[in-house]
Design a protein around this motif. Structure first.
Motif, PDB file in Angstrom:
ATOM      1  N   PHE A 293      -8.714   5.197   7.706  1.00 51.60           N
ATOM      2  CA  PHE A 293      -8.342   5.943   8.928  1.00 51.60           C
ATOM      3  C   PHE A 293      -9.336   6.715   9.284  1.00 51.60           C
ATOM      4  N   GLY A 294      -9.165   7.102  10.623  1.00 56.11           N
ATOM      5  CA  GLY A 294      -9.783   8.559  11.347  1.00 56.11           C
ATOM      6  C   GLY A 294      -8.657   9.827  11.227  1.00 56.11           C
ATOM      7  N   PRO A 295      -8.997  10.715  12.061  1.00 58.21           N
ATOM      8  CA  PRO A 295      -8.115  11.463  11.554  1.00 58.21           C
ATOM      9  C   PRO A 295      -7.300  12.280  13.300  1.00 58.21           C
TER      10      PRO A 295
ATOM     11  N   PHE B 168       1.026  -0.549  14.420  1.00 60.09           N
ATOM     12  CA  PHE B 168      -0.782  -1.991  14.845  1.00 60.09           C
ATOM     13  C   PHE B 168      -0.245  -2.138  16.338  1.00 60.09           C
TER      14      PHE B 168
ATOM     15  N   LEU C 196      -4.182   5.998  15.765  1.00 59.59           N
ATOM     16  CA  LEU C 196      -5.362   5.589  14.792  1.00 59.59           C
ATOM     17  C   LEU C 196      -5.888   5.339  14.632  1.00 59.59           C
TER      18      LEU C 196
ATOM     19  N   PHE D  86      -5.910   6.928   1.483  1.00 56.20           N
ATOM     20  CA  PHE D  86      -5.129   5.944   0.891  1.00 56.20           C
ATOM     21  C   PHE D  86      -5.377   6.588  -0.165  1.00 56.20           C
TER      22      PHE D  86
ATOM     23  N   LEU E 170      -1.425  -3.847   8.923  1.00 53.20           N
ATOM     24  CA  LEU E 170      -0.780  -3.282   8.003  1.00 53.20           C
ATOM     25  C   LEU E 170       1.492  -2.659   8.902  1.00 53.20           C
TER      26      LEU E 170
ATOM     27  N   GLN F   6      -0.183  11.024   4.192  1.00 54.11           N
ATOM     28  CA  GLN F   6      -0.569  11.475   5.200  1.00 54.11           C
ATOM     29  C   GLN F   6      -0.554  13.090   5.193  1.00 54.11           C
TER      30      GLN F   6
ATOM     31  N   GLY G 175      -2.995  15.203   9.011  1.00 57.97           N
ATOM     32  CA  GLY G 175      -2.739  13.797  10.467  1.00 57.97           C
ATOM     33  C   GLY G 175      -4.026  12.848   9.920  1.00 57.97           C
ATOM     34  N   GLU G 176      -4.678  12.340   8.979  1.00 55.81           N
ATOM     35  CA  GLU G 176      -5.140  11.676   8.974  1.00 55.81           C
ATOM     36  C   GLU G 176      -4.479  10.883   7.447  1.00 55.81           C
ATOM     37  N   LEU G 177      -4.397   9.112   7.283  1.00 52.02           N
ATOM     38  CA  LEU G 177      -4.194   9.263   6.433  1.00 52.02           C
ATOM     39  C   LEU G 177      -5.119   8.459   5.401  1.00 52.02           C
TER      40      LEU G 177
ATOM     41  N   PHE H 288       1.224  -1.700  -0.515  1.00 47.14           N
ATOM     42  CA  PHE H 288      -0.136   0.250  -0.355  1.00 47.14           C
ATOM     43  C   PHE H 288       0.533   1.492  -0.253  1.00 47.14           C
TER      44      PHE H 288
ATOM     45  N   LEU I 229       0.378   9.721  18.075  1.00 45.83           N
ATOM     46  CA  LEU I 229      -0.745  10.159  18.004  1.00 45.83           C
ATOM     47  C   LEU I 229      -1.534   8.965  17.513  1.00 45.83           C
TER      48      LEU I 229
ATOM     49  N   ARG J  76      -3.403  -0.019  -3.436  1.00 46.61           N
ATOM     50  CA  ARG J  76      -3.250  -1.368  -2.979  1.00 46.61           C
ATOM     51  C   ARG J  76      -2.754  -2.234  -3.988  1.00 46.61           C
TER      52      ARG J  76
ATOM     53  N   PHE K 160       3.627   7.164   3.735  1.00 44.00           N
ATOM     54  CA  PHE K 160       4.081   5.897   3.782  1.00 44.00           C
ATOM     55  C   PHE K 160       3.471   4.919   2.948  1.00 44.00           C
TER      56      PHE K 160
ATOM     57  N   PHE L  25       3.826  -0.239   8.570  1.00 38.31           N
ATOM     58  CA  PHE L  25       4.334   0.625   7.565  1.00 38.31           C
ATOM     59  C   PHE L  25       6.057   0.901   8.041  1.00 38.31           C
TER      60      PHE L  25
ATOM     61  N   GLY M 241       6.125   5.760  11.540  1.00 38.86           N
ATOM     62  CA  GLY M 241       5.484   5.706  11.121  1.00 38.86           C
ATOM     63  C   GLY M 241       4.103   4.813  11.800  1.00 38.86           C
ATOM     64  N   PRO M 242       3.290   4.577  11.331  1.00 41.18           N
ATOM     65  CA  PRO M 242       2.165   3.735  13.040  1.00 41.18           C
ATOM     66  C   PRO M 242       1.969   2.783  12.699  1.00 41.18           C
TER      67      PRO M 242
ATOM     68  N   TYR N 184      -3.775   1.833  15.554  1.00 42.32           N
ATOM     69  CA  TYR N 184      -2.489   2.170  15.294  1.00 42.32           C
ATOM     70  C   TYR N 184      -2.177   3.639  16.618  1.00 42.32           C
TER      71      TYR N 184
ATOM     72  N   TYR O  35      -0.024   4.990   1.756  1.00 43.18           N
ATOM     73  CA  TYR O  35      -0.683   6.091   2.275  1.00 43.18           C
ATOM     74  C   TYR O  35       0.011   7.790   1.900  1.00 43.18           C
TER      75      TYR O  35
ATOM     76  N   GLN P 180      -7.949  -0.673   4.328  1.00 44.31           N
ATOM     77  CA  GLN P 180      -8.201   0.193   5.956  1.00 44.31           C
ATOM     78  C   GLN P 180      -8.833   1.882   5.767  1.00 44.31           C
TER      79      GLN P 180
END
Lengths: 116, 113
Positions: free
Chosen positions: B104-106, B45, B90, A47, A104, A39, A43-45, A35, B88, A50, A91, A106, B42-43, B35, A37, B102
């Motif tokens: 993601f939210g903010p 899991f 997520l 997409f 995932l 950002q 802050g929101e990832l 994937f 942060l 894929r 990412f 990252f 990076g995030p 995450y 992503y 997936q």
């Protein structure tokens, strides 16, 4: 073990230049997903794409293109004619089937700054 | 279609306290993943919930726990907060049909002092 390496920490380009973001991955699984992503500062990832491990065709979506090469375990991302709105952290991520959770993994991200 | 929402947006706690973060999944999604993203990283899991059961966990200690409710919303609980928990957080939701995609939210920005 799964690992994603993004060797470029930060890249700066001038608007309208092309830029390639590198991603190298490691996994023992034969079935996996890759994937990208984005950002932005909010802050929101977001997409972007894929790709599964059985599909090595390159893909183009507007100014974005992706080059997947299993032989070198790379999944690079190119932005053509970059714009200021492309400035963000990007990412690369890997998901495999080993855990069953499809989580995932990252990379550490590449911060892209497009200078007007 | 409502996207993934998280609350609160920001939170400040002191070391040793407990915190609960909340996530509402995107409509039609029954899987929620959490995450942790430390500054400049990076995030990572934490865990995933599917049908109210934990369905996979990353390398996080037991003081990180979660819940998923019948409406598929989820909570992340962290006990005995440490300074390194500042990050942060997520939440991402997905559906069985699109298991690997997936959304993601903010995020919730947690600061531990």
């Amino acid at each position: 073990a799964q690992k994603v390496t993004q060797a470029q920490t930060e890249i700066s380009v001038v608007e309208k230049e092309d830029v390639t973001l590198d991603c190298v991955y490691e996994t023992r699984d034969t079935t996996y997903y890759l994937f990208w992503y984005k950002q932005p500062p909010s802050g929101e990832l977001v997409f972007l794409i894929r790709r599964n491990s059985f599909d090595e065709q390159n893909e183009i979506s507007g100014r974005y293109s992706w080059n997947f090469q299993k032989s070198t375990s790379s999944f690079n991302f190119t932005i053509t004619a970059s714009q200021v709105v492309d400035s963000a952290v990007y990412f690369c991520a890997l998901s495999d089937d080993q855990t069953g959770a499809n989580n995932l993994f990252f990379g550490t991200g590449t911060r892209l700054t497009v200078i007007p | 279609e409502t996207g993934v929402t998280q609350s609160p947006t920001h939170l400040i706690k002191t070391r040793g306290q407990q915190v609960t973060l909340r996530c509402s999944s995107q409509s039609g999604h029954n899987t929620v993943s959490w995450y942790q993203q430390a500054l400049g990283q990076g995030p990572q899991f934490i865990f995933q919930y599917y049908r109210e059961e934990e369905n996979g966990r990353g390398n996080f200690p037991p003081r990180f726990s979660g819940l998923q409710f019948p409406n598929y919303s989820s909570e992340l609980n962290v006990n005995a907060l440490e300074l390194d928990d500042s990050a942060l957080y997520l939440c991402a939701s997905s559906s069985v049909a699109t298991y690997n995609e997936q959304f993601f939210g903010p995020g919730t920005r947690l600061t531990v002092l």
